[in-house]
Write a protein that holds these residues in place. Sequence first.
Motif, PDB file in Angstrom:
ATOM      1  N   GLU A   3     -10.108  -9.753  -2.301  1.00  0.00           N
ATOM      2  CA  GLU A   3     -10.245  -8.645  -1.563  1.00  0.00           C
ATOM      3  C   GLU A   3     -11.200  -9.070  -0.310  1.00  0.00           C
ATOM      4  N   GLY A   4     -11.164  -7.990   0.453  1.00  0.00           N
ATOM      5  CA  GLY A   4     -11.863  -8.431   1.889  1.00  0.00           C
ATOM      6  C   GLY A   4     -13.503  -8.430   1.870  1.00  0.00           C
ATOM      7  N   THR A   5     -13.970  -7.413   1.077  1.00  0.00           N
ATOM      8  CA  THR A   5     -15.229  -7.101   1.345  1.00  0.00           C
ATOM      9  C   THR A   5     -16.447  -8.358   1.090  1.00  0.00           C
ATOM     10  N   VAL A  25     -14.133   5.720 -10.653  1.00  0.00           N
ATOM     11  CA  VAL A  25     -15.321   4.784 -10.862  1.00  0.00           C
ATOM     12  C   VAL A  25     -14.886   3.279 -10.061  1.00  0.00           C
ATOM     13  N   ARG A  26     -13.486   3.116  -9.499  1.00  0.00           N
ATOM     14  CA  ARG A  26     -13.173   2.210  -8.818  1.00  0.00           C
ATOM     15  C   ARG A  26     -13.422   0.834  -9.742  1.00  0.00           C
ATOM     16  N   GLY A  27     -12.573  -0.115  -9.326  1.00  0.00           N
ATOM     17  CA  GLY A  27     -12.514  -1.301 -10.055  1.00  0.00           C
ATOM     18  C   GLY A  27     -13.256  -2.586  -9.977  1.00  0.00           C
ATOM     19  N   ILE A  51     -20.566   0.703   4.005  1.00  0.00           N
ATOM     20  CA  ILE A  51     -19.521   1.354   3.327  1.00  0.00           C
ATOM     21  C   ILE A  51     -18.329   0.912   3.917  1.00  0.00           C
ATOM     22  N   GLY A  52     -17.088   1.043   3.191  1.00  0.00           N
ATOM     23  CA  GLY A  52     -15.901   0.513   3.719  1.00  0.00           C
ATOM     24  C   GLY A  52     -14.565   1.065   3.058  1.00  0.00           C
ATOM     25  N   PHE A  53     -13.404   0.702   3.363  1.00  0.00           N
ATOM     26  CA  PHE A  53     -12.353   0.908   2.417  1.00  0.00           C
ATOM     27  C   PHE A  53     -11.459  -0.340   2.952  1.00  0.00           C
ATOM     28  N   ALA A  54     -10.294  -0.207   1.949  1.00  0.00           N
ATOM     29  CA  ALA A  54      -9.085  -1.205   2.255  1.00  0.00           C
ATOM     30  C   ALA A  54      -7.861  -0.381   1.939  1.00  0.00           C
ATOM     31  N   ALA A  55      -6.843  -0.414   2.770  1.00  0.00           N
ATOM     32  CA  ALA A  55      -5.414   0.162   2.379  1.00  0.00           C
ATOM     33  C   ALA A  55      -4.417  -1.256   2.205  1.00  0.00           C
ATOM     34  N   GLY A  56      -3.555  -1.083   1.084  1.00  0.00           N
ATOM     35  CA  GLY A  56      -2.622  -2.149   0.876  1.00  0.00           C
ATOM     36  C   GLY A  56      -1.435  -1.879   1.708  1.00  0.00           C
ATOM     37  N   LEU A  57      -1.088  -2.812   2.347  1.00  0.00           N
ATOM     38  CA  LEU A  57       0.149  -2.700   3.339  1.00  0.00           C
ATOM     39  C   LEU A  57       1.266  -2.520   2.802  1.00  0.00           C
ATOM     40  N   GLY A  93       4.643  -1.933  -6.085  1.00  0.00           N
ATOM     41  CA  GLY A  93       3.410  -1.826  -5.550  1.00  0.00           C
ATOM     42  C   GLY A  93       2.233  -2.733  -5.809  1.00  0.00           C
ATOM     43  N   ARG A  94       2.619  -3.476  -6.834  1.00  0.00           N
ATOM     44  CA  ARG A  94       1.362  -4.470  -7.384  1.00  0.00           C
ATOM     45  C   ARG A  94       2.042  -5.976  -7.224  1.00  0.00           C
ATOM     46  N   LEU A  95       1.554  -6.578  -6.427  1.00  0.00           N
ATOM     47  CA  LEU A  95       1.910  -8.315  -5.957  1.00  0.00           C
ATOM     48  C   LEU A  95       0.604  -9.059  -6.425  1.00  0.00           C
ATOM     49  N   TYR A 125      -5.139 -12.089  -2.767  1.00  0.00           N
ATOM     50  CA  TYR A 125      -4.480 -12.684  -4.157  1.00  0.00           C
ATOM     51  C   TYR A 125      -5.131 -12.457  -5.352  1.00  0.00           C
ATOM     52  N   ARG A 126      -4.350 -11.606  -6.244  1.00  0.00           N
ATOM     53  CA  ARG A 126      -4.750 -11.477  -7.591  1.00  0.00           C
ATOM     54  C   ARG A 126      -3.616 -11.787  -8.507  1.00  0.00           C
ATOM     55  N   TYR A 127      -4.090 -12.422  -9.618  1.00  0.00           N
ATOM     56  CA  TYR A 127      -3.087 -12.600 -10.676  1.00  0.00           C
ATOM     57  C   TYR A 127      -2.880 -11.419 -11.583  1.00  0.00           C
ATOM     58  N   VAL A 157      -3.130   4.141  -2.254  1.00  0.00           N
ATOM     59  CA  VAL A 157      -2.703   3.254  -1.295  1.00  0.00           C
ATOM     60  C   VAL A 157      -3.901   2.803  -0.561  1.00  0.00           C
ATOM     61  N   CYS A 158      -4.948   3.495  -0.761  1.00  0.00           N
ATOM     62  CA  CYS A 158      -6.275   3.009  -0.089  1.00  0.00           C
ATOM     63  C   CYS A 158      -7.362   3.380  -0.837  1.00  0.00           C
ATOM     64  N   GLY A 159      -8.393   2.480  -0.989  1.00  0.00           N
ATOM     65  CA  GLY A 159      -9.567   2.758  -1.737  1.00  0.00           C
ATOM     66  C   GLY A 159     -10.885   2.267  -1.184  1.00  0.00           C
ATOM     67  N   GLY A 160     -11.964   3.021  -1.415  1.00  0.00           N
ATOM     68  CA  GLY A 160     -13.276   2.338  -0.766  1.00  0.00           C
ATOM     69  C   GLY A 160     -14.447   3.065  -1.303  1.00  0.00           C
ATOM     70  N   GLY A 161     -15.463   2.876  -0.727  1.00  0.00           N
ATOM     71  CA  GLY A 161     -17.081   3.433  -0.936  1.00  0.00           C
ATOM     72  C   GLY A 161     -17.838   2.783  -0.505  1.00  0.00           C
ATOM     73  N   ARG A 162     -19.266   3.320  -0.771  1.00  0.00           N
ATOM     74  CA  ARG A 162     -20.449   2.764  -0.295  1.00  0.00           C
ATOM     75  C   ARG A 162     -20.984   1.646  -1.214  1.00  0.00           C
TER      76      ARG A 162
HETATM   77  P1  HAM Z   1      -9.131  -2.084  -4.242  1.00  0.00           P
HETATM   78  O1  HAM Z   1      -8.969  -0.643  -4.563  1.00  0.00           O
HETATM   79  O2  HAM Z   1      -9.180  -3.209  -5.006  1.00  0.00           O
HETATM   80  O3  HAM Z   1     -10.535  -2.250  -3.216  1.00  0.00           O
HETATM   81  O4  HAM Z   1      -7.834  -2.495  -3.277  1.00  0.00           O
HETATM   82  C1  HAM Z   1      -7.734  -1.792  -2.018  1.00  0.00           C
HETATM   83  C2  HAM Z   1      -6.090  -1.530  -1.863  1.00  0.00           C
HETATM   84  O5  HAM Z   1      -5.418  -2.737  -1.882  1.00  0.00           O
HETATM   85  C3  HAM Z   1      -5.437  -0.809  -3.042  1.00  0.00           C
HETATM   86  O6  HAM Z   1      -5.681   0.751  -2.860  1.00  0.00           O
HETATM   87  C4  HAM Z   1      -4.081  -1.166  -2.906  1.00  0.00           C
HETATM   88  O7  HAM Z   1      -3.412  -0.486  -2.021  1.00  0.00           O
HETATM   89  C5  HAM Z   1      -4.197  -2.555  -2.487  1.00  0.00           C
HETATM   90  N1  HAM Z   1      -3.928  -3.377  -3.689  1.00  0.00           N
HETATM   91  C6  HAM Z   1      -4.678  -3.894  -4.538  1.00  0.00           C
HETATM   92  N2  HAM Z   1      -4.305  -4.766  -5.337  1.00  0.00           N
HETATM   93  C7  HAM Z   1      -3.062  -4.852  -5.152  1.00  0.00           C
HETATM   94  C8  HAM Z   1      -1.897  -5.496  -5.683  1.00  0.00           C
HETATM   95  N3  HAM Z   1      -2.170  -6.370  -6.686  1.00  0.00           N
HETATM   96  N4  HAM Z   1      -0.941  -5.506  -4.910  1.00  0.00           N
HETATM   97  C9  HAM Z   1      -0.580  -4.753  -3.938  1.00  0.00           C
HETATM   98  N5  HAM Z   1      -1.548  -3.941  -3.447  1.00  0.00           N
HETATM   99  C10 HAM Z   1      -2.722  -4.072  -3.991  1.00  0.00           C
HETATM  100  C11 HAM Z   1     -10.942  -3.274  -2.676  1.00  0.00           C
HETATM  101  O8  HAM Z   1     -10.252  -4.236  -2.444  1.00  0.00           O
HETATM  102  C12 HAM Z   1     -12.090  -2.975  -1.895  1.00  0.00           C
HETATM  103  N6  HAM Z   1     -12.328  -4.392  -1.190  1.00  0.00           N
HETATM  104  C13 HAM Z   1     -12.095  -2.074  -0.630  1.00  0.00           C
HETATM  105  C14 HAM Z   1     -13.211  -1.825   0.029  1.00  0.00           C
HETATM  106  C15 HAM Z   1     -13.825  -2.227   1.179  1.00  0.00           C
HETATM  107  N7  HAM Z   1     -14.439  -1.014  -0.489  1.00  0.00           N
HETATM  108  C16 HAM Z   1     -15.319  -1.226   0.513  1.00  0.00           C
HETATM  109  N8  HAM Z   1     -14.837  -1.806   1.481  1.00  0.00           N
END
Ligand code: HAM
Length: 413
Positions: A80-82, A255-257, A300-306, A118-120, A110-112, A279-284
């Motif tokens: 993840e990017g944070t 609760v977020r992961g 605070i931030g978010f990330a959206a999965g392209l 929608g999950r890669l 990258y996540r195994y 499609v998009c998740g985030g928080g403080r």
């Molecule tokens: P996350 O919910 O783990 O949050 O991932 C954000 C987005 O990445 C998900 O909503 C989804 O669209 C995409 N995503 C996650 N895992 C996969 C996967 N295996 N395959 C395809 N898409 C995926 C974060 O990563 C936090 N860093 C977000 C954040 C930024 N919170 C605060 N700042």
Amino acid sequence: MISVPKGTKDVLPQDSYKWQYVENAARGIAREFNIKEIRTPVFEHTELFARGVGETTDVVTKEMYTFEDKGGRSVTLKPEGTAGAVRLFIENGLANSPLPLKAFYIAPCYRYERPQAGRLREFHQFGIEVFGSAEPEADAEVISAASLFLDRLGIKDVALEINSIGCGSCRAEYNKALKEYFAPRLGEMCPTCKERFDKNPLRMLDCKEEACKAICAGAPKILDHLCPDCRAHFEKVKSLLGALGIKYTVNPDIVRGLDYYTRTVFEFVSTSIGAQGTVCGGGRYDNLIEELGGAKTPAIGFAAGLERLLLLMENTGIEIPPAGTPDIYIAGMDEASRLKAFRIAGELRAQGICAECDKMARSVKAQLKFADKIGAKYVAVIGENELANGECAIKRMSTGESEQVGSGIFPPI
Ligand code: HAM
């Protein structure tokens, strides 16, 4: 035949315009919100994610691509990017820049995981991080950036869900309530939940096992255990969202992961892409910068999965404008006219015009067929006459109309 690794995808030439479209929309949002781009390495020291994302998360315990490099260091492809953005913020002393500091990234992660729609294992995130503001206005602005981004892409089939998971002090109270609730039920729960019971009971609420999910449904809700400050913060975030006209529902089960969240958490969820609907998740994350060695700095931030966004757009019939096609194809007949075509194409490119000519030793007929296939807007044929009098006809393919022009002088395209 060596195939692409499981859980990864190629982007083909005929599809890359879709990616560019989504990425351009992301960059447009960043510009309008005055957010500057950052780039961090694809791999980081494993410890960054272990400490940053959290030792009890699925991401860290099960899903990281971790390996030892030739120097014997444990490194991990970023899941993840944070965490990387926070490392960049601390390491470069950006706390001394005018705050809040707003950064965005478009990057592979990258996540195994077990691949499905929608999950890669390799996916791409557009993320925004805002460092330095503890105020609810930052929460509302970040959520509004995500909302406008989805709007720009024409995505309607998505709902915003928000929650607050409190701060350290309300979390301590809440953990106590969770433990009281789970203790008599622990025997029926999975081994991971049993482990999390001691280390981080909140994380039990993120379990995907059906039996555990059923038990979690009756667990006490964090919203009933917020301290007065966290409650007031959440109320203000909600009222600001209302003021911005952003529709949301409060979902006390989010609760977020990832472990770093405090206070506001949110997700944009769709029902049109199957089980992986977020499609998009985030928080403080008000403690993460300090936990990773920086000065206490709220964020605070978010990330959206392209990939999920593109899947959602495809499933809901959102048309992405096709990529540009060549402005002109210049065909040649014999050696001399081919050379001329080659040179004109070069001159036109130098003027910023997308020009094509033959590189397959094709006949004129085959060249024109090819020009049609690649969607050239104009076609010009250079032959003996054209070479002799320095003029040629160029044909507009959409109308079939031709116009006689001097070589190198084509109508505005
Ligand atoms: P996350 O919910 O783990 O949050 O991932 C954000 C987005 O990445 C998900 O909503 C989804 O669209 C995409 N995503 C996650 N895992 C996969 C996967 N295996 N395959 C395809 N898409 C995926 C974060 O990563 C936090 N860093 C977000 C954040 C930024 N919170 C605060 N700042």
